[in-house]
Design a protein around this motif. Sequence first.
Motif, PDB file in Angstrom:
ATOM      1  N   ALA A   1       4.360  -1.235  -5.327  1.00 17.55           N
ATOM      2  CA  ALA A   1       4.920  -2.244  -4.424  1.00 17.55           C
ATOM      3  C   ALA A   1       4.429  -3.643  -4.769  1.00 17.55           C
ATOM      4  O   ALA A   1       4.611  -4.570  -3.976  1.00 17.55           O
ATOM      5  N   GLY A   2       3.841  -3.831  -5.933  1.00 17.80           N
ATOM      6  CA  GLY A   2       3.242  -5.096  -6.323  1.00 17.80           C
ATOM      7  C   GLY A   2       4.123  -6.299  -6.012  1.00 17.80           C
ATOM      8  O   GLY A   2       5.276  -6.357  -6.453  1.00 17.80           O
ATOM      9  N   ASP A   3       3.597  -7.226  -5.230  1.00 17.05           N
ATOM     10  CA  ASP A   3       4.284  -8.460  -4.817  1.00 17.05           C
ATOM     11  C   ASP A   3       5.444  -8.200  -3.853  1.00 17.05           C
ATOM     12  O   ASP A   3       6.139  -9.139  -3.460  1.00 17.05           O
ATOM     13  N   GLY A   4       5.670  -6.945  -3.495  1.00 14.20           N
ATOM     14  CA  GLY A   4       6.757  -6.609  -2.593  1.00 14.20           C
ATOM     15  C   GLY A   4       6.250  -6.081  -1.266  1.00 14.20           C
ATOM     16  O   GLY A   4       5.220  -6.532  -0.747  1.00 14.20           O
ATOM     17  N   THR A   5       6.966  -5.115  -0.709  1.00 15.51           N
ATOM     18  CA  THR A   5       6.657  -4.564   0.611  1.00 15.51           C
ATOM     19  C   THR A   5       6.428  -3.068   0.499  1.00 15.51           C
ATOM     20  O   THR A   5       7.204  -2.365  -0.143  1.00 15.51           O
ATOM     21  N   ILE A   6       5.368  -2.583   1.145  1.00 12.38           N
ATOM     22  CA  ILE A   6       5.148  -1.143   1.255  1.00 12.38           C
ATOM     23  C   ILE A   6       5.429  -0.739   2.697  1.00 12.38           C
ATOM     24  O   ILE A   6       4.951  -1.375   3.638  1.00 12.38           O
ATOM     25  N   PHE A   7       6.272   0.269   2.862  1.00 12.74           N
ATOM     26  CA  PHE A   7       6.661   0.760   4.182  1.00 12.74           C
ATOM     27  C   PHE A   7       5.971   2.097   4.422  1.00 12.74           C
ATOM     28  O   PHE A   7       6.254   3.078   3.734  1.00 12.74           O
ATOM     29  N   LEU A   8       5.054   2.128   5.380  1.00 14.14           N
ATOM     30  CA  LEU A   8       4.302   3.332   5.712  1.00 14.14           C
ATOM     31  C   LEU A   8       4.944   3.964   6.939  1.00 14.14           C
ATOM     32  O   LEU A   8       4.640   3.603   8.089  1.00 14.14           O
ATOM     33  N   ASP A   9       5.843   4.906   6.699  1.00 14.31           N
ATOM     34  CA  ASP A   9       6.559   5.572   7.784  1.00 14.31           C
ATOM     35  C   ASP A   9       5.686   6.668   8.371  1.00 14.31           C
ATOM     36  O   ASP A   9       4.878   7.290   7.682  1.00 14.31           O
ATOM     37  N   GLU A  10       5.871   6.925   9.674  1.00 15.06           N
ATOM     38  CA  GLU A  10       5.105   7.950  10.396  1.00 15.06           C
ATOM     39  C   GLU A  10       3.606   7.766  10.169  1.00 15.06           C
ATOM     40  O   GLU A  10       2.874   8.708   9.859  1.00 15.06           O
ATOM     41  N   ILE A  11       3.126   6.550  10.370  1.00 19.82           N
ATOM     42  CA  ILE A  11       1.727   6.231  10.117  1.00 19.82           C
ATOM     43  C   ILE A  11       0.789   7.016  11.031  1.00 19.82           C
ATOM     44  O   ILE A  11      -0.372   7.267  10.690  1.00 19.82           O
ATOM     45  N   GLY A  12       1.274   7.438  12.179  1.00 18.93           N
ATOM     46  CA  GLY A  12       0.450   8.212  13.098  1.00 18.93           C
ATOM     47  C   GLY A  12       0.053   9.571  12.565  1.00 18.93           C
ATOM     48  O   GLY A  12      -0.876  10.197  13.092  1.00 18.93           O
ATOM     49  N   ASN A  13       0.745  10.048  11.522  1.00 16.79           N
ATOM     50  CA  ASN A  13       0.411  11.347  10.930  1.00 16.79           C
ATOM     51  C   ASN A  13      -0.638  11.239   9.823  1.00 16.79           C
ATOM     52  O   ASN A  13      -0.995  12.247   9.224  1.00 16.79           O
ATOM     53  N   LEU A  14      -1.112  10.038   9.554  1.00 15.32           N
ATOM     54  CA  LEU A  14      -2.115   9.863   8.504  1.00 15.32           C
ATOM     55  C   LEU A  14      -3.442  10.454   8.963  1.00 15.32           C
ATOM     56  O   LEU A  14      -3.922  10.131  10.056  1.00 15.32           O
ATOM     57  N   PRO A  15      -4.049  11.329   8.161  1.00 17.35           N
ATOM     58  CA  PRO A  15      -5.319  11.943   8.560  1.00 17.35           C
ATOM     59  C   PRO A  15      -6.388  10.882   8.836  1.00 17.35           C
ATOM     60  O   PRO A  15      -6.406   9.818   8.212  1.00 17.35           O
ATOM     61  N   LEU A  16      -7.280  11.185   9.753  1.00 16.27           N
ATOM     62  CA  LEU A  16      -8.295  10.228  10.174  1.00 16.27           C
ATOM     63  C   LEU A  16      -9.151   9.767   9.000  1.00 16.27           C
ATOM     64  O   LEU A  16      -9.485   8.578   8.899  1.00 16.27           O
ATOM     65  N   ALA A  17      -9.505  10.682   8.100  1.00 15.66           N
ATOM     66  CA  ALA A  17     -10.345  10.308   6.962  1.00 15.66           C
ATOM     67  C   ALA A  17      -9.650   9.303   6.060  1.00 15.66           C
ATOM     68  O   ALA A  17     -10.287   8.425   5.471  1.00 15.66           O
ATOM     69  N   MET A  18      -8.325   9.400   5.942  1.00 14.06           N
ATOM     70  CA  MET A  18      -7.578   8.492   5.090  1.00 14.06           C
ATOM     71  C   MET A  18      -7.364   7.139   5.760  1.00 14.06           C
ATOM     72  O   MET A  18      -7.161   6.123   5.078  1.00 14.06           O
TER      73      MET A  18
ATOM     74  N   ARG B   1       3.024  -6.729   1.138  1.00 15.66           N
ATOM     75  CA  ARG B   1       3.223  -6.902   2.572  1.00 15.66           C
ATOM     76  C   ARG B   1       3.424  -5.507   3.154  1.00 15.66           C
ATOM     77  O   ARG B   1       4.151  -4.692   2.577  1.00 15.66           O
ATOM     78  N   VAL B   2       2.775  -5.211   4.263  1.00 14.13           N
ATOM     79  CA  VAL B   2       2.859  -3.866   4.819  1.00 14.13           C
ATOM     80  C   VAL B   2       3.667  -3.878   6.106  1.00 14.13           C
ATOM     81  O   VAL B   2       3.508  -4.732   6.971  1.00 14.13           O
ATOM     82  N   VAL B   3       4.592  -2.915   6.178  1.00 13.20           N
ATOM     83  CA  VAL B   3       5.330  -2.618   7.403  1.00 13.20           C
ATOM     84  C   VAL B   3       5.089  -1.138   7.692  1.00 13.20           C
ATOM     85  O   VAL B   3       5.287  -0.296   6.812  1.00 13.20           O
ATOM     86  N   ALA B   4       4.638  -0.828   8.886  1.00 13.95           N
ATOM     87  CA  ALA B   4       4.379   0.562   9.269  1.00 13.95           C
ATOM     88  C   ALA B   4       5.305   0.941  10.423  1.00 13.95           C
ATOM     89  O   ALA B   4       5.815   0.070  11.140  1.00 13.95           O
ATOM     90  N   ALA B   5       5.520   2.233  10.592  1.00 16.75           N
ATOM     91  CA  ALA B   5       6.393   2.707  11.668  1.00 16.75           C
ATOM     92  C   ALA B   5       5.828   4.000  12.235  1.00 16.75           C
ATOM     93  O   ALA B   5       5.168   4.774  11.536  1.00 16.75           O
ATOM     94  N   THR B   6       6.099   4.222  13.515  1.00 19.61           N
ATOM     95  CA  THR B   6       5.643   5.452  14.153  1.00 19.61           C
ATOM     96  C   THR B   6       6.524   5.781  15.350  1.00 19.61           C
ATOM     97  O   THR B   6       7.075   4.885  15.999  1.00 19.61           O
ATOM     98  N   ASN B   7       6.652   7.077  15.620  1.00 15.74           N
ATOM     99  CA  ASN B   7       7.303   7.521  16.852  1.00 15.74           C
ATOM    100  C   ASN B   7       6.274   8.072  17.836  1.00 15.74           C
ATOM    101  O   ASN B   7       6.629   8.647  18.859  1.00 15.74           O
ATOM    102  N   LEU B   8       4.992   7.883  17.516  1.00 19.27           N
ATOM    103  CA  LEU B   8       3.897   8.352  18.365  1.00 19.27           C
ATOM    104  C   LEU B   8       3.297   7.180  19.136  1.00 19.27           C
ATOM    105  O   LEU B   8       3.452   6.015  18.763  1.00 19.27           O
TER     106      LEU B   8
END
Length: 369
Positions: free
Chosen positions: A191-208, A235-242
Amino acid sequence: EAPDVMLLDVRLPDMDGFEILTRAKAQHKALPVVMVTAYGKTEDAVRAIRAGAYDYVAKPFSNEDIVLTVRRALEEKALRGQIRQLHNGSGHAAGSLLDFMGRSAAVQHVLRQVEQVAATNFSVLVTGETGTGKELVAQAVHAGSPRAAKPFVAVDCGAIPESLIESELFGHEKGAFTGAHHAKAGAFELAGDGTIFLDEIGNLPLAMQGKLLRVLEERKIHRIGSTNERDVDFRVVAATNLDLRAMIDQQAFRRDLYHRLAEFTICLAPLRERKEDLPFLVNRFIADANRELNKQVDGLSDTAWGLIQRYDWPGNARELRNQLRRAVLLCDDPEEMISSELLGMLDGRRSSTECLGPDQPEQRLPRDG
């Protein structure tokens, strides 16, 4: 004539794949190209993505992985095409949200938020139920930003096995773990110089979550198996349904990561709270299905429309699209209207998982009188 998607080998007899990639993208900018090679060089992967390739896959690979990559490429191409096609001349690609999601007050509020934040470098958190259009909003934020010409890389944090998440996000070096036959650039590098979209970020394990927080704050990554830091600009955009705030109280989500991601929050209303958008969405989804299935279904019968309006749509616009697409398929007469019987699942008369048994004949569905 451009194909829907291109699988392109790097090593070819007459010219290398990078030359073909350059020529193909010059003629068909929207064409998704997946580069395939037996030589998994990291610099080649980065070069391919920056030259416009959708993804870079090293051999040996599984057919399932290739199919998944192609499906994602086609979905993203369709989404980008809709944004371009529905651009209403407002000066921002975000303006197309009104013509894609509807024109209710709720959608107009989202549009104003997207236009406010797109030009900044704020981290954006998009919240909403499944099927409300969170990735579309993320795409609109990217398209309206100074990074619009750079990559938009989507990562579904809920679809990646926990053992592979770190590699997918940050990459790995050759031999870093069993099966790491080649070095691989992670999503943040791609995603260099662009946007990374982290979908369902609520499912990311706590350690990560702690490792992600460090990357967001320092803009540096460590590939697995490497001691060298790499600078990354994104640039980061995240999304969650939680409900991330509730997860914080339950110690399932880090408070500091939440505040780092939620510099600007966009909340999407469920479809049951903006039913004034139903006529627009119904017409659009039927038109899409007609084009796909080569039919000319002419809208909904009165009883079918009543059923659509009474239903709460727990799956939101995605469920509406799937139901209408299925109904168009089931219409025998290519120019008939959709009857309420073709939407029978919506009133509980048939389960969505109900199947005909081996001894049950296929039943003809009655039409509206």
